[in-house]
Design a protein around this motif. Structure first.
Motif, PDB file in Angstrom:
ATOM      1  N   ALA A 136      33.721  28.081  16.377  1.00 32.90           N
ATOM      2  CA  ALA A 136      32.841  27.727  17.490  1.00 32.90           C
ATOM      3  C   ALA A 136      33.486  26.645  18.338  1.00 32.90           C
ATOM      4  O   ALA A 136      34.307  25.857  17.860  1.00 32.90           O
ATOM      5  N   GLY A 137      33.086  26.642  19.619  1.00 31.51           N
ATOM      6  CA  GLY A 137      33.605  25.630  20.530  1.00 31.51           C
ATOM      7  C   GLY A 137      32.919  25.722  21.876  1.00 31.51           C
ATOM      8  O   GLY A 137      32.088  26.605  22.102  1.00 31.51           O
ATOM      9  N   PRO A 138      33.253  24.797  22.786  1.00 33.28           N
ATOM     10  CA  PRO A 138      32.650  24.805  24.127  1.00 33.28           C
ATOM     11  C   PRO A 138      33.100  26.032  24.917  1.00 33.28           C
ATOM     12  O   PRO A 138      34.189  26.551  24.711  1.00 33.28           O
ATOM     13  N   SER A 139      32.252  26.471  25.835  1.00 25.78           N
ATOM     14  CA  SER A 139      32.532  27.730  26.533  1.00 25.78           C
ATOM     15  C   SER A 139      33.611  27.597  27.601  1.00 25.78           C
ATOM     16  O   SER A 139      34.208  28.583  28.000  1.00 25.78           O
ATOM     17  N   THR A 143      30.087  29.919  32.305  1.00 25.70           N
ATOM     18  CA  THR A 143      28.944  29.596  31.462  1.00 25.70           C
ATOM     19  C   THR A 143      27.833  30.637  31.509  1.00 25.70           C
ATOM     20  O   THR A 143      26.828  30.474  30.846  1.00 25.70           O
ATOM     21  N   ARG A 173      27.896  26.539  24.323  1.00 30.19           N
ATOM     22  CA  ARG A 173      28.748  26.711  23.140  1.00 30.19           C
ATOM     23  C   ARG A 173      28.810  28.177  22.716  1.00 30.19           C
ATOM     24  O   ARG A 173      27.803  28.893  22.735  1.00 30.19           O
ATOM     25  N   VAL A 193      25.169  27.649  18.491  1.00 28.32           N
ATOM     26  CA  VAL A 193      25.849  28.296  19.624  1.00 28.32           C
ATOM     27  C   VAL A 193      24.827  28.978  20.535  1.00 28.32           C
ATOM     28  O   VAL A 193      23.694  29.276  20.131  1.00 28.32           O
TER      29      VAL A 193
END
Ligand SMILES: [Zn+2]
Length: 253
Positions: A136-139, A143, A173, A193
Motif C-alpha cells: 500500500a502507498g499514496p496514490s 486521484t 491511498r 486504502v
C-alpha cells in the motif's frame, strides 16, 4: 559466448535472495525439476505451462524461472496426463525448473507487487494482510478512480480492468496484491486504502465495494504477474553473466 554458472550456484542465490523457505505456501519454492548441472541460458515466464516449456526448449534454455510452478497442495502426486507431459519434456531436455510463488509476490525489489507498483507509479509505505503480501502507498498524481483505471490499462498493455466502484471518494491511498488476491480485500480495507487492485475478482467483492465505499479493480491474474519473474531472472542473469529472455504466453485470465 555467454558465461556459465552451475545449477547449484543459481539455486542457492535465488533461494537466499527470495527467502524461499520463509513462507507458508501452496507448493514447494525453489528448484522443482532438476536438469543439467550447467546453466548458460535462462527463460522466464509466468507459468510453467507446456507452451512455455516448448518455447524454452526452442530457445535452448538450461533453466526456466517461473512464478507458477508445477506442484501444488491438493495434487495426488502422480506424474500422469498433462502434468506428466510437462515434467517429461523438461527432464528429457535436462531443463531446470525454478518456481517461486509467494516469495516472488513478496520480494520488495524483484517481486510481482514491487514491479507492478513501479509500473503504476506507486510508492510503498505499508504492507498488510497475511504474510504481509499486500502493498500500500499514496496514490500520487491521479486521484480519481477513472484516472487510476486508465493508469492500470496503460501499464498492463491495454488490458482494461474490471472496476467495482466504491463511494466515489478521492483516492488518497491505494492497496494492491497481484494474482488471485481478491481474498485480501478486507485486509486492504482494514489497512485504510481507498482502492484495492488485484488480478481476480469473486462475487463477494462487489458487495464489499458497495458497502465499504472502497473501490476494487480486477486487473487480470496473468497481467498483474508478468513482471516479477523476468525482473528476477534478469537480475540473476546479470549477476552470473548468463543470457536471459522473458517469454510471454498470453493468457486472458
Ligand atoms: Zn499467481
Amino acid at each position: 559466448m555467454a558465461a556459465q554458472s552451475t545449477r547449484s550456484e543459481v539455486e542457492n542465490y535465488l533461494n537466499t535472495l527470495l527467502n524461499a523457505d520463509g513462507f507458508e505456501d501452496y507448493g514447494p519454492n525453489g528448484l522443482q525439476v532438476e536438469g543439467r548441472g550447467e546453466v548458460r541460458r535462462i527463460v522466464s515466464g509466468v507459468t510453467a505451462s507446456l507452451a512455455l516449456i516448448d518455447a524454452a526448449i526452442a530457445a535452448d534454455a538450461d533453466a526456466i524461472v517461473v512464478h507458477h510452478g508445477l506442484f501444488w497442495r491438493g495434487q495426488d502426486g502422480r506424474l500422469v496426463g498433462w502434468l506428466g507431459e510437462r515434467v517429461r519434456r523438461l527432464m528429457a531436455r535436462g531443463i531446470n525448473l525454478f518456481a517461486y510463488h509467494l516469495p516472488l509476490d513478496a520480494h520488495p525489489e524483484f517481486g510481482n507487487n514491487a514491479q507492478l507498483g513501479l509500473r503504476l507509479g506507486l510508492t510503498v509505505d505499508a504492507r498488510f494482510g497475511e504474510q504481509a503480501l499486500g502493498f500500500a502507498g499514496p496514490s500520487g498524481q491521479n486521484t480519481t478512480l477513472a484516472a487510476l483505471a486508465a493508469r492500470v490499462q496503460t501499464a498492463l498493455g491495454g488490458r482494461a480492468p474490471l472496476v467495482l466502484p466504491g463511494d466515489g471518494r478521492a483516492l488518497a491511498r491505494i492497496g494492491w496484491c497481484t494474482g488471485g488476491a481478491q481474498g485480501y480485500f478486507e485486509a486492504a480495507i482494514a489497512a485504510g486504502v481507498d482502492a484495492f487492485l488485484t488480478g481476480e475478482v469473486s462475487e463477494p467483492q462487489a458487495h464489499l465495494a458497495r458497502e465499504t465505499g472502497v473501490a476494487f479493480l480486477a486487473c487480470g491474474h496473468h497481467a498483474t504477474e508478468c513482471f516479477g519473474a523476468p525482473a528476477l531472472a534478469a537480475h540473476v542473469a546479470e549477476r552470473f553473466g548468463l543470457e536471459h529472455r522473458f517469454i510471454d504466453i498470453a493468457n486472458p485470465a
